[in-house]
Write a protein that holds these residues in place. Structure first.
Motif, PDB file in Angstrom:
ATOM      1  N   GLU A   1      10.769  -1.977   1.308  1.00 61.09           N
ATOM      2  CA  GLU A   1      10.068  -1.388   2.343  1.00 61.09           C
ATOM      3  C   GLU A   1       9.213  -0.682   1.759  1.00 61.09           C
ATOM      4  O   GLU A   1       9.089  -0.292   0.524  1.00 61.09           O
ATOM      5  CB  GLU A   1      11.243  -0.702   3.067  1.00 61.09           C
TER       6      GLU A   1
ATOM      7  N   THR B   1       7.176   3.141   6.524  1.00 60.36           N
ATOM      8  CA  THR B   1       7.757   4.300   7.008  1.00 60.36           C
ATOM      9  C   THR B   1       7.045   5.349   6.684  1.00 60.36           C
ATOM     10  O   THR B   1       6.881   5.576   5.255  1.00 60.36           O
ATOM     11  CB  THR B   1       9.295   4.548   6.936  1.00 60.36           C
TER      12      THR B   1
ATOM     13  N   ASN C   1       8.885   5.183  13.347  1.00 60.30           N
ATOM     14  CA  ASN C   1       8.624   4.867  11.980  1.00 60.30           C
ATOM     15  C   ASN C   1       8.293   6.025  11.107  1.00 60.30           C
ATOM     16  O   ASN C   1       7.793   5.851  10.171  1.00 60.30           O
ATOM     17  CB  ASN C   1       8.230   3.647  11.409  1.00 60.30           C
TER      18      ASN C   1
END
Length: 263
Positions: A4, A35, A46
């Protein structure tokens, strides 16, 4: 989910985030789910916000939040300070090779240097013949043994658990600023690697000392983007190259006058 993207910012720079997100999408197609981590000033999907926390505690809380958010948290996290977002297109093919190698070897972290290799200094990185490493097709380097900033907060691909443990230890030790974080002792520092891939940004990123960095609006490599437009507007009140140059040289003239006045 293997990776991520965690974009760390703070309330003072929150105004840049919408343009940063758009620009990341433009210059880094297919990037991992993103994020935004902040201490306030920005809300949305997010986004994880922890008002009142200093940088290291904020980072620790953000990494913990990513780990707890899903049943299968990411094994690795791209950590990017908002002002180091790509200003021209990322070499996605090379980045994917580096990512695959880092995940396969379970490397603690791979840093992406913003300087071209010809400008690397030997005190920073071992980059002479025979001192590079090839890991599953990715060219990597070690930090030089005497280099202090081995926890560099350049854009990096961190093993999530390693970053979480490092942040937790820093919090226990009372470290709350990024500069101390970068030079703090780390038992795994010698296993950190630097990619040969140059990260597409300028020295210091798009802000410096709380102001728009002139390099981010004058460098010819900086590609058109929502962020470039916003930076030019903040720097000089306009969006044309002529307006940028007029403002830059006016600032330089002001500095010279100040030197002569104080002499």
């Amino acid at each position: 989910m293997a990776t991520e993207l965690l974009i760390a910012t703070h309330a003072k720079n929150a105004r840049f985030i919408p343009a940063v997100l758009q620009t990341v999408g433009q210059h880094w197609p297919g990037h991992p789910p993103a994020t935004v981590l902040t201490d306030g000033g920005f809300e949305g999907d997010n986004v994880v916000s922890f008002p009142g926390l200093h940088f290291i505690a904020l980072l620790a809380a953000g990494v913990e939040a990513l780990g707890a958010r899903t049943a299968s948290p990411p094994s690795h996290i791209y950590l990017m300070l908002e002002d180091l977002c790509p200003l021209w297109p990322v070499d996605v093919a090379t980045l994917r090779t580096v990512e695959a190698a880092a995940l396969a070897a379970d490397l603690p972290v791979v840093h992406f240097h913003f300087k071209p290799r010809r400008r690397w200094k030997r005190k920073d990185i071992l980059c002479g013949p025979g001192e590079e490493e090839w890991v599953d097709g990715a060219k990597l380097f070690r930090w030089a043994p005497g280099f202090r900033g081995k926890n560099a907060l350049q854009v990096s691909l961190w093993r999530r658990t390693h970053l979480a443990e490092l942040c937790a230890r820093m919090v226990r030790d009372g470290v709350d600023d990024p500069w101390t974080f970068e030079i703090a002792d780390n038992p795994l520092a010698d296993t950190h690697r630097v990619s040969a891939l140059r990260w597409p940004t300028v020295t210091h990123g798009f802000t410096q000392l709380g102001k728009v960095n002139h390099r981010a609006v004058r460098n010819s490599r900086v590609a058109p983007s929502p962020l470039k437009t916003l930076l030019r507007e903040e720097f000089c009140g306009g969006t044309t190259r002529l307006a940028v140059e007029r403002r830059f040289w006016a600032l330089q003239a002001g500095k010279l006058r100040g030197r002569f006045t104080n002499a």
